[in-house]
Design a protein around this motif. Structure first.
Motif, PDB file in Angstrom:
ATOM      1  N   HIS A  77     105.696  68.050   3.790  1.00 40.72           N
ATOM      2  CA  HIS A  77     104.479  67.732   2.781  1.00 40.72           C
ATOM      3  C   HIS A  77     104.020  66.534   3.316  1.00 40.72           C
ATOM      4  CE1 HIS A  77     106.426  64.308  -0.057  1.00 40.72           C
ATOM      5  NE2 HIS A  77     106.982  64.296   1.218  1.00 40.72           N
TER       6      HIS A  77
ATOM      7  N   LEU B 214     107.538  57.314   2.557  1.00 33.69           N
ATOM      8  CA  LEU B 214     108.714  58.288   3.002  1.00 33.69           C
ATOM      9  C   LEU B 214     109.092  58.148   4.478  1.00 33.69           C
ATOM     10  CD1 LEU B 214     108.589  61.103   0.849  1.00 33.69           C
ATOM     11  CD2 LEU B 214     109.402  58.910   0.757  1.00 33.69           C
TER      12      LEU B 214
ATOM     13  N   HIS C 151     111.528  67.031   4.633  1.00 33.41           N
ATOM     14  CA  HIS C 151     112.514  66.660   3.769  1.00 33.41           C
ATOM     15  C   HIS C 151     113.753  67.871   3.867  1.00 33.41           C
ATOM     16  CE1 HIS C 151     110.984  63.141   2.456  1.00 33.41           C
ATOM     17  NE2 HIS C 151     109.790  63.598   2.210  1.00 33.41           N
TER      18      HIS C 151
ATOM     19  N   SER D 255     105.262  60.044  -1.873  1.00 32.75           N
ATOM     20  CA  SER D 255     105.978  60.640  -0.812  1.00 32.75           C
ATOM     21  C   SER D 255     105.227  60.419   0.438  1.00 32.75           C
ATOM     22  CB  SER D 255     106.049  62.321  -0.948  1.00 32.75           C
ATOM     23  OG  SER D 255     106.663  62.460  -2.192  1.00 32.75           O
TER      24      SER D 255
ATOM     25  N   HIS E 107     105.391  65.687   7.136  1.00 32.89           N
ATOM     26  CA  HIS E 107     107.076  65.222   7.624  1.00 32.89           C
ATOM     27  C   HIS E 107     107.825  65.972   6.832  1.00 32.89           C
ATOM     28  CE1 HIS E 107     105.822  62.769   4.112  1.00 32.89           C
ATOM     29  NE2 HIS E 107     107.080  62.703   3.874  1.00 32.89           N
TER      30      HIS E 107
ATOM     31  N   GLN F 272     108.185  55.725  -5.391  1.00 35.75           N
ATOM     32  CA  GLN F 272     108.626  56.884  -4.892  1.00 35.75           C
ATOM     33  C   GLN F 272     109.952  57.052  -4.912  1.00 35.75           C
ATOM     34  OE1 GLN F 272     108.190  59.907  -1.119  1.00 35.75           O
ATOM     35  NE2 GLN F 272     108.037  60.381  -3.271  1.00 35.75           N
TER      36      GLN F 272
HETATM   37 MN    MN Z   1     107.913  62.583   2.009  1.00 35.30          MN
END
Ligand code: MN
Length: 330
Positions: free
Chosen positions: A140, A6, A98, A2, A96, A155
């Motif tokens: 996260h 990401l 989600h 992640s 960041h 990922q």
């Molecule tokens: Mn992430």
């Protein structure tokens, strides 16, 4: 990942050059002639991935692509490494946000630390699964910290359906996953069910995700007829029908098939992804999966404002600001 994988724009995928095509040469050492029948089966549609840069780390992105946006609810596949993590080349992806998706993080080698706004702090090692459902909002960070050595993993994102995507976030770590054998394939079931082997991990829609460790030889994977499927090779090469898949390409198979025969000349590693075709039209941008730009804009504004919606993560890595969406530019 992640982490490194990401903070990227996965929105309206612009026309980008595919990764260089690999020759469709027969696998060295792959049996032929008398063994050809065992490789007979459905033909996959091969989708070329592209390379993406995530915080300076190159990844192979095979989903979403212009010609293939989803496989079931699977909506994002990044393949990282193998690469060497060192003091000067760490993974340090800061906090960041989600929304609307679950991150599925699976390492073939290496180690990283996950922290999220639920208060989770989890070391992830190869052979273990991290699953974070974002729902209405989560934050996260993923970091290699003091790990040194090889890192190789994926990922994946799973789009959440209407009945869970507005709900609360969740995080789970699964170190004990079912393993099944199909010929030369040893399948670890990450999500969903494969031939009666059920992962303990949460799923919001009918799907399957399995890691395939392949020895030389043949394997016939059982498929659900109502699922579409994708095969992503992570190491080595795998022959399906007349196609040879290698890292950087996705093999896609629509609904209506009971099995997928594979041939492997030497050792290989791959992912089998599948699910009921996802009915909703997704709007994906940056780290958000939604149904409209209005939802994306609201999530972006909340993140930029530090709204409670996303909570906070305590770590030394820097919080990542959202970029400007292309539709508000100029
Ligand atoms: Mn992430």
């Amino acid at each position: 990942m992640s982490g490194p994988v990401l903070p990227v724009d996965v929105a309206p995928v612009p026309a980008e050059p595919p990764v260089p095509s690999l020759p469709l040469s027969p696998l060295s050492g792959a049996p032929s002639g008398a063994d050809r029948d065992s490789a007979a089966g459905p033909e996959l549609a091969v989708v070329e991935g592209r390379t993406a840069d995530v915080g300076g780390i190159p990844v192979r992105r095979v989903l979403p692509r212009r010609v293939r946006r989803t496989i079931g609810a699977w909506c994002f596949v990044d393949h990282l490494g193998p690469m060497t993590i060192s003091a000067s080349n760490p993974v340090a992806v800061g906090p960041h946000p989600h929304i609307g998706l679950a991150t599925v993080t699976w390492l073939l080698s290496g180690r990283q630390v996950h922290r999220d706004s639920l208060g989770s702090e989890q070391v992830l090692r190869s052979g273990e699964l991290n699953l974070m459902s974002a729902g209405h909002g989560v934050t996260h960070a993923e970091e290699s910290e003091d790990y040194r050595g090889e890192l190789h993993g994926v990922q994946l994102w799973v789009a959440q359906p209407e009945h869970t995507r507005h709900g609360p976030p969740a995080f789970a770590h699964h170190a004990d996953l079912p393993v099944a054998r199909f010929g030369a394939a040893e399948a670890t079931v990450l999500l969903g069910e494969l031939d009666g082997n059920v992962s303990p991990a949460r799923t919001d829609t009918p799907l399957v995700g399995a890691d395939l460790a392949l020895r030389a030889g043949g394997a016939v994977l059982p498929l659900r007829r109502d699922f579409e499927h994708g095969l992503v090779v992570l190491a080595g090469s795998v022959q399906v029908g007349t196609q040879v898949l290698r890292p950087g390409r996705l093999g896609y198979l629509g609904v209506g098939h009971d099995e997928l025969p594979l041939r492997v000349g030497e050792g290989a590693r791959a992912l089998l992804l599948g699910g009921e075709p996802f009915a909703d039209r997704l709007v994906m941008w940056w780290n958000f999966v939604a149904r409209s730009r209005v939802e994306i804009d609201a999530a972006r504004a909340d993140w930029q404002a530090g709204a409670d919606r996303f909570g906070t993560v305590t770590t030394t890595a820097q919080r990542i600001p959202a970029p400007e969406p292309p539709w508000t530019a100029g």
